[in-house]
Write an enzyme that holds these catalytic residues in place. Structure first.
Site, mmCIF file in Angstrom:
data_model
loop_
_atom_site.group_PDB
_atom_site.id
_atom_site.type_symbol
_atom_site.label_atom_id
_atom_site.label_comp_id
_atom_site.label_asym_id
_atom_site.label_seq_id
_atom_site.Cartn_x
_atom_site.Cartn_y
_atom_site.Cartn_z
ATOM 1 N N LEU A 113 -16.911 -10.489 15.170
ATOM 2 C CA LEU A 113 -16.633 -11.834 14.664
ATOM 3 C C LEU A 113 -15.192 -12.015 14.192
ATOM 4 O O LEU A 113 -14.587 -11.096 13.648
ATOM 5 C CB LEU A 113 -17.602 -12.154 13.518
ATOM 6 C CG LEU A 113 -19.087 -12.014 13.876
ATOM 7 C CD1 LEU A 113 -19.958 -12.342 12.664
ATOM 8 C CD2 LEU A 113 -19.463 -12.907 15.057
ATOM 9 N N HIS A 114 -14.666 -13.207 14.426
ATOM 10 C CA HIS A 114 -13.301 -13.561 14.003
ATOM 11 C C HIS A 114 -13.322 -14.990 13.468
ATOM 12 O O HIS A 114 -14.401 -15.623 13.385
ATOM 13 C CB HIS A 114 -12.331 -13.395 15.172
ATOM 14 C CG HIS A 114 -12.766 -14.091 16.437
ATOM 15 N ND1 HIS A 114 -12.881 -15.456 16.528
ATOM 16 C CD2 HIS A 114 -13.146 -13.596 17.640
ATOM 17 C CE1 HIS A 114 -13.281 -15.779 17.739
ATOM 18 N NE2 HIS A 114 -13.469 -14.672 18.434
ATOM 19 N N HIS A 167 -15.480 -17.651 15.091
ATOM 20 C CA HIS A 167 -16.917 -17.632 14.765
ATOM 21 C C HIS A 167 -17.164 -18.207 13.372
ATOM 22 O O HIS A 167 -18.149 -18.908 13.135
ATOM 23 C CB HIS A 167 -17.458 -16.198 14.800
ATOM 24 C CG HIS A 167 -17.385 -15.554 16.141
ATOM 25 N ND1 HIS A 167 -16.505 -14.548 16.436
ATOM 26 C CD2 HIS A 167 -18.099 -15.771 17.276
ATOM 27 C CE1 HIS A 167 -16.665 -14.165 17.686
ATOM 28 N NE2 HIS A 167 -17.627 -14.889 18.225
#
Ligand code: PAF
Length: 286
Positions: A33-34, A37
């Site tokens: 996730l980054h 997201h």
């Protein structure tokens, strides 16, 4: 935050929400996730009382085994991030949970045209895998809302069409692309760029922004071949190898854009071994 790795456990969590008359927003992800997201999670929180995130690296949507094997898996970090964001439940199934019969015997969903056109033509089977896993997640969670990022422009169009065609009672929330300060769109693939490639990467956005300005200035959209070729040359001169650059109607994704008021530039280009995608909508009415 609850974590479920079986369908029954997740269903139990969802039943509790529904018994309490709480609305649910689903954020399907493949993990790693980054900020992109987290923007989906923030929109989900605004829309519904409960947020469910799924983390599943879906083997059915990978056209190359190498990409599936190398896909970054960072579950522990992902769970910490989601907990901090105030997510209510996370679904972390294995491929065996999602595809107990094996992928070959799994029923599948295909959205005519969109599954096999544009990006779908370059990545056979990819959108069938996406449509199938998303419809399974929709059936398992039965959310009121589901959030998807517009970086995967064709994916969003395809899911909206699937929702309409199969009568899912789910509102799709489209979330704008989140970019680094230098313009590069957030993507799990960015982690695979080396330092030199990372410094070139924002030029992809620059190139399509310049193309967008040219398209806006044109009196009509009858002949875009020259500006497209010029942009591909620019991208390649920056150090990419352009895989595809297409301009289609922003709503229908049809290549017939003569009368389109909004078009979208879709680009895919290799930087070393990493394939980056980006897009930009051009509104010709403004
Ligand atoms: O966009 C993604 O990460 C995936 O395609 C999705 C929607 C989670 C389906 O596996």
């Amino acid at each position: 935050m609850k974590v479920a790795n079986t369908i029954n456990d997740l269903r139990q969590i969802v039943i509790d929400y529904k018994n309490n008359l709480q609305t649910i927003a689903l954020v399907p992800t493949m993990g790693n996730l980054h900020c992109g997201h987290l923007a989906l999670v923030k929109e989900a929180k605004k829309a519904a009382q409960k947020v469910v995130v799924s983390i599943f690296v879906n083997p059915m949507q990978f056209d190359k085994t190498e990409d599936l094997v190398n896909y970054p898996r960072t579950l522990e970090d992902d769970l910490k991030l989601l907990e901090k964001e105030g997510v209510d439940a996370v679904f972390t199934p294995t491929p065996e949970v999602m595809y107990p019969q094996g992928i070959g015997l799994q029923s599948y969903i295909e959205v005519p045209d969109l599954c096999n056109s544009l990006e779908g033509q370059l990545r056979p089977g990819h959108f069938r895998g996406v449509a199938t896993v998303v419809s399974k997640l929709f059936n398992i969670v039965q959310p009121n809302y589901a959030c998807f990022g517009l970086k995967d422009y064709q994916q969003v169009a395809l899911i909206k069409e699937m929702v309409r065609d199969l009568n899912f009672q789910i509102k799709i929330i489209e979330v704008p692309i989140v970019r680094h300060e230098d313009g590069l769109a957030y993507s799990s693939r960015n982690n695979r760029l080396n330092q030199a490639e990372r410094s070139i990467a924002p030029k992809l956005h620059l190139a399509i922004s310049e193309l967008a300005a040219k398209i806006k200035a044109l009196p009509n959209l009858n002949d875009l071949e020259d500006v497209i070729e010029e942009t591909i040359n620019n991208i390649d001169n920056y150090g990419f190898k352009t895989d595809d650059l297409t301009i289609v109607d922003a709503i229908t994704l049809s290549p017939d854009i003569k009368n389109s008021s909004q078009v979208v530039i879709l680009v895919a280009a290799y930087l070393g071994k990493v394939r980056l995608i980006d897009n930009l909508v051009v509104d010709r009415t403004k």
